[in-house]
Scaffold this active site. Structure first.
Site, short mmCIF file in Angstrom:
data_model
loop_
_atom_site.label_atom_id
_atom_site.label_comp_id
_atom_site.label_asym_id
_atom_site.label_seq_id
_atom_site.Cartn_x
_atom_site.Cartn_y
_atom_site.Cartn_z
N ALA A 1 44.11 -10.62 -5.90
CA ALA A 1 43.64 -10.81 -7.27
C ALA A 1 42.86 -9.58 -7.75
CB ALA A 1 42.80 -12.06 -7.39
N GLY B 1 45.49 -7.13 -8.54
CA GLY B 1 46.27 -7.64 -9.66
C GLY B 1 45.54 -7.57 -10.99
N ASP B 2 44.23 -7.75 -10.96
CA ASP B 2 43.43 -7.64 -12.18
C ASP B 2 43.57 -6.23 -12.76
OD1 ASP B 2 41.41 -8.35 -14.16
OD2 ASP B 2 40.00 -7.18 -12.95
N ALA B 3 43.50 -5.23 -11.89
CA ALA B 3 43.64 -3.84 -12.34
C ALA B 3 45.05 -3.56 -12.84
CB ALA B 3 43.28 -2.88 -11.21
#
Length: 128
Positions: free
Chosen positions: A13, A16-18
């Site tokens: 996560a 994935g956020d980036a």
């Protein structure tokens, strides 16, 4: 990365956020507006509520493997939930971020682009 499945859901996560944020910013750069406006619009896309909506758009398209990664991220214990989201929405957003982190670390850019295209088409109409 040899096997991103071996990473913790929170690490997936985190990445994935980036990745999700960069994909949003890349698309927003195409509309050529002042940076302050682009930043405001990126915040409209990269938040738990918008990411939960994004997941709903791609959920029917996901493979069993992708659903499994999403569920690992969704079910991961998270810290503080922002006031702007419910617990369920925040967990869904975390699952989406884990999926994007997994696809990125797996170097499956084609699938990442395919899913993000569906998200962009579905959400950008409302937010732009």
């Amino acid at each position: 990365m040899d096997n991103p499945k071996m990473l913790s859901p929170s690490t997936l996560a985190f990445v994935g956020d980036a990745v999700f944020g960069l994909k949003v910013r890349t698309k927003l750069a195409e509309i050529e507006r002042p940076v302050g406006e682009l930043h405001k619009r990126s915040v409209d896309f990269v938040n738990a509520n918008a990411q939960a909506e994004a997941f709903a758009l791609i959920e029917p398209l996901l493979t069993e493997d992708e659903i499994s990664v999403f569920k690992r991220g969704r079910n991961n214990h998270v810290g503080q939930i922002p006031k702007s989201a419910t617990v369920g929405i925040y967990h869904t957003a975390t699952g989406l971020e884990a999926l994007f982190g997994f696809l990125y670390l797996k170097n499956d850019n084609q699938r990442l682009d395919e899913l993000f295209s569906v998200i962009w088409e579905g959400i950008s109409v409302k937010l732009l």
